[in-house]
Enzyme design. Sequence first.
Site, PDB file in Angstrom:
ATOM      1  N   ASP A   1       0.132  11.249  -6.795  1.00 48.07           N
ATOM      2  CA  ASP A   1      -0.180  12.269  -7.799  1.00 48.07           C
ATOM      3  C   ASP A   1      -0.864  13.479  -7.182  1.00 48.07           C
ATOM      4  O   ASP A   1      -1.384  13.440  -6.066  1.00 48.07           O
ATOM      5  CB  ASP A   1      -1.084  11.685  -8.887  1.00 48.07           C
ATOM      6  CG  ASP A   1      -2.513  11.516  -8.414  1.00 48.07           C
ATOM      7  OD1 ASP A   1      -2.719  10.806  -7.406  1.00 48.07           O
ATOM      8  OD2 ASP A   1      -3.418  12.111  -9.024  1.00 48.07           O
TER       9      ASP A   1
ATOM     10  N   THR B   1      -9.915   1.294   2.216  1.00 49.66           N
ATOM     11  CA  THR B   1      -9.491   0.515   1.052  1.00 49.66           C
ATOM     12  C   THR B   1      -8.853  -0.802   1.489  1.00 49.66           C
ATOM     13  O   THR B   1      -9.190  -1.876   0.972  1.00 49.66           O
ATOM     14  CB  THR B   1      -8.483   1.319   0.208  1.00 49.66           C
ATOM     15  OG1 THR B   1      -9.067   2.573  -0.128  1.00 49.66           O
ATOM     16  CG2 THR B   1      -8.121   0.570  -1.059  1.00 49.66           C
ATOM     17  N   LEU B   2      -7.950  -0.706   2.445  1.00 51.85           N
ATOM     18  CA  LEU B   2      -7.256  -1.918   2.892  1.00 51.85           C
ATOM     19  C   LEU B   2      -8.236  -2.904   3.514  1.00 51.85           C
ATOM     20  O   LEU B   2      -8.134  -4.111   3.312  1.00 51.85           O
ATOM     21  CB  LEU B   2      -6.149  -1.541   3.888  1.00 51.85           C
ATOM     22  CG  LEU B   2      -5.296  -2.695   4.397  1.00 51.85           C
ATOM     23  CD1 LEU B   2      -4.645  -3.459   3.259  1.00 51.85           C
ATOM     24  CD2 LEU B   2      -4.235  -2.184   5.369  1.00 51.85           C
TER      25      LEU B   2
ATOM     26  N   GLU C   1       0.837  -1.192   0.000  1.00 54.15           N
ATOM     27  CA  GLU C   1       0.000   0.000   0.000  1.00 54.15           C
ATOM     28  C   GLU C   1       0.875   1.245   0.000  1.00 54.15           C
ATOM     29  O   GLU C   1       1.848   1.322   0.756  1.00 54.15           O
ATOM     30  CB  GLU C   1      -0.883   0.022   1.252  1.00 54.15           C
ATOM     31  CG  GLU C   1      -1.958  -1.042   1.261  1.00 54.15           C
ATOM     32  CD  GLU C   1      -3.153  -0.617   0.419  1.00 54.15           C
ATOM     33  OE1 GLU C   1      -3.696   0.471   0.646  1.00 54.15           O
ATOM     34  OE2 GLU C   1      -3.521  -1.380  -0.490  1.00 54.15           O
ATOM     35  N   ASP C   2       0.512   2.217  -0.825  1.00 51.53           N
ATOM     36  CA  ASP C   2       1.239   3.484  -0.814  1.00 51.53           C
ATOM     37  C   ASP C   2       1.008   4.215   0.504  1.00 51.53           C
ATOM     38  O   ASP C   2       1.922   4.735   1.113  1.00 51.53           O
ATOM     39  CB  ASP C   2       0.818   4.362  -1.996  1.00 51.53           C
ATOM     40  CG  ASP C   2      -0.689   4.493  -2.108  1.00 51.53           C
ATOM     41  OD1 ASP C   2      -1.375   3.458  -2.092  1.00 51.53           O
ATOM     42  OD2 ASP C   2      -1.185   5.624  -2.206  1.00 51.53           O
TER      43      ASP C   2
ATOM     44  N   ARG D   1       3.459  12.200 -10.489  1.00 53.56           N
ATOM     45  CA  ARG D   1       3.779  10.861  -9.997  1.00 53.56           C
ATOM     46  C   ARG D   1       5.246  10.511 -10.244  1.00 53.56           C
ATOM     47  O   ARG D   1       5.839   9.725  -9.524  1.00 53.56           O
ATOM     48  CB  ARG D   1       2.938   9.806 -10.730  1.00 53.56           C
ATOM     49  CG  ARG D   1       1.482   9.744 -10.358  1.00 53.56           C
ATOM     50  CD  ARG D   1       0.846   8.532 -11.023  1.00 53.56           C
ATOM     51  NE  ARG D   1      -0.596   8.586 -11.050  1.00 53.56           N
ATOM     52  CZ  ARG D   1      -1.379   8.215 -10.029  1.00 53.56           C
ATOM     53  NH1 ARG D   1      -0.846   7.800  -8.920  1.00 53.56           N
ATOM     54  NH2 ARG D   1      -2.689   8.275 -10.138  1.00 53.56           N
TER      55      ARG D   1
ATOM     56  N   ASP E   1      -4.567   5.330   5.567  1.00 53.77           N
ATOM     57  CA  ASP E   1      -5.065   6.340   6.512  1.00 53.77           C
ATOM     58  C   ASP E   1      -6.386   5.890   7.145  1.00 53.77           C
ATOM     59  O   ASP E   1      -6.390   5.332   8.214  1.00 53.77           O
ATOM     60  CB  ASP E   1      -5.135   7.755   5.921  1.00 53.77           C
ATOM     61  CG  ASP E   1      -5.749   7.842   4.556  1.00 53.77           C
ATOM     62  OD1 ASP E   1      -6.604   7.018   4.225  1.00 53.77           O
ATOM     63  OD2 ASP E   1      -5.398   8.772   3.818  1.00 53.77           O
ATOM     64  N   THR E   2      -7.505   6.056   6.455  1.00 55.13           N
ATOM     65  CA  THR E   2      -8.770   5.608   7.059  1.00 55.13           C
ATOM     66  C   THR E   2      -8.807   4.090   7.198  1.00 55.13           C
ATOM     67  O   THR E   2      -9.502   3.563   8.055  1.00 55.13           O
ATOM     68  CB  THR E   2      -9.977   6.039   6.207  1.00 55.13           C
ATOM     69  OG1 THR E   2      -9.868   5.456   4.905  1.00 55.13           O
ATOM     70  CG2 THR E   2     -10.057   7.552   6.093  1.00 55.13           C
TER      71      THR E   2
END
Lengths: 159, 122
Positions: A141, A88-89, A80-81, A147, A84-85
């Site tokens: 980005d 997504t993960l 993962e880049d 990027r 935070d929340t």
Amino acid sequence: MAELGAAIAVDYEGREPILVAGLKTAIVFLSDLSRAVPIHHNLDFLALAAYDGNGERGGRVRLLKDLDLSIRGRDVVLVEDVVDTGLTLNFLVKTLGLREPRSLAAVALLDRPYRRLVEDLPVRYVGFTVPDEFFCGYGFDLDGTWRNLPDIRLVKPAA
Amino acid sequence: MAEKVPHFQADRGEGRPRFAHDVELECAKLLDYYGIPWEYEPHTFVLEEDSHGRIVEAFAPDFYLPEQDLYVELTVMKQSLVTRKNRKLRKLRERYPDVNVKLFYRRDIERLAQRYRLDLAS
């Protein structure tokens, strides 16, 4: 990067993990990380539909590109880049978890744990815990550009 | 609020939510998109009562995420104006130490809006 790669190599020695990165932001990180992991491993990619703010259409997050490899019985490391929340993960962990991998962990280049909405995520390796700032470069980005900057830059708001 | 409230799939509350602010609607849409069950203002916590037992101060966090057992409060006030909200949160934590609550400030929400391209016009 060397530290992350070495830690992954120690934990997965002899297990040939699959490093899975989401398109597009994490690809720069993945390419460096892969070269820093001195054990056999596979690479795979997936892409998620980006949230477009049109929740009124009843949309749900979905895979635009699925994995090419089967992960059943394999050790999977999600690359993962930034976490935070954790939304997504969390989706990825739940979705890929249904495919019965042997193990599922995540490595995050940047982490903002104070912004977590979903806890109890398998973020086992973290590059940097970062402050609440906006970054670009190294895959990150700014409206689709920058990027390609070779390193991570802090974006300062216009005065 | 002018915008039509969509039909949510991850709303675990009773009845249709009536959001007080656009940012709450956007947050609900985001949680829904990622399939995170949520409830809108399901609980009101009493923070202070007078000598007759009447409630003089209470706090209802914006969201409750049952799977996370987490309350989320959003504020779009400028950092310099959130003192009252911080004080309420401190009282909540003192009186209900087992309650897990997170406050998202304007700055946090702006970052989320950037990341998820939320529509936070107001």
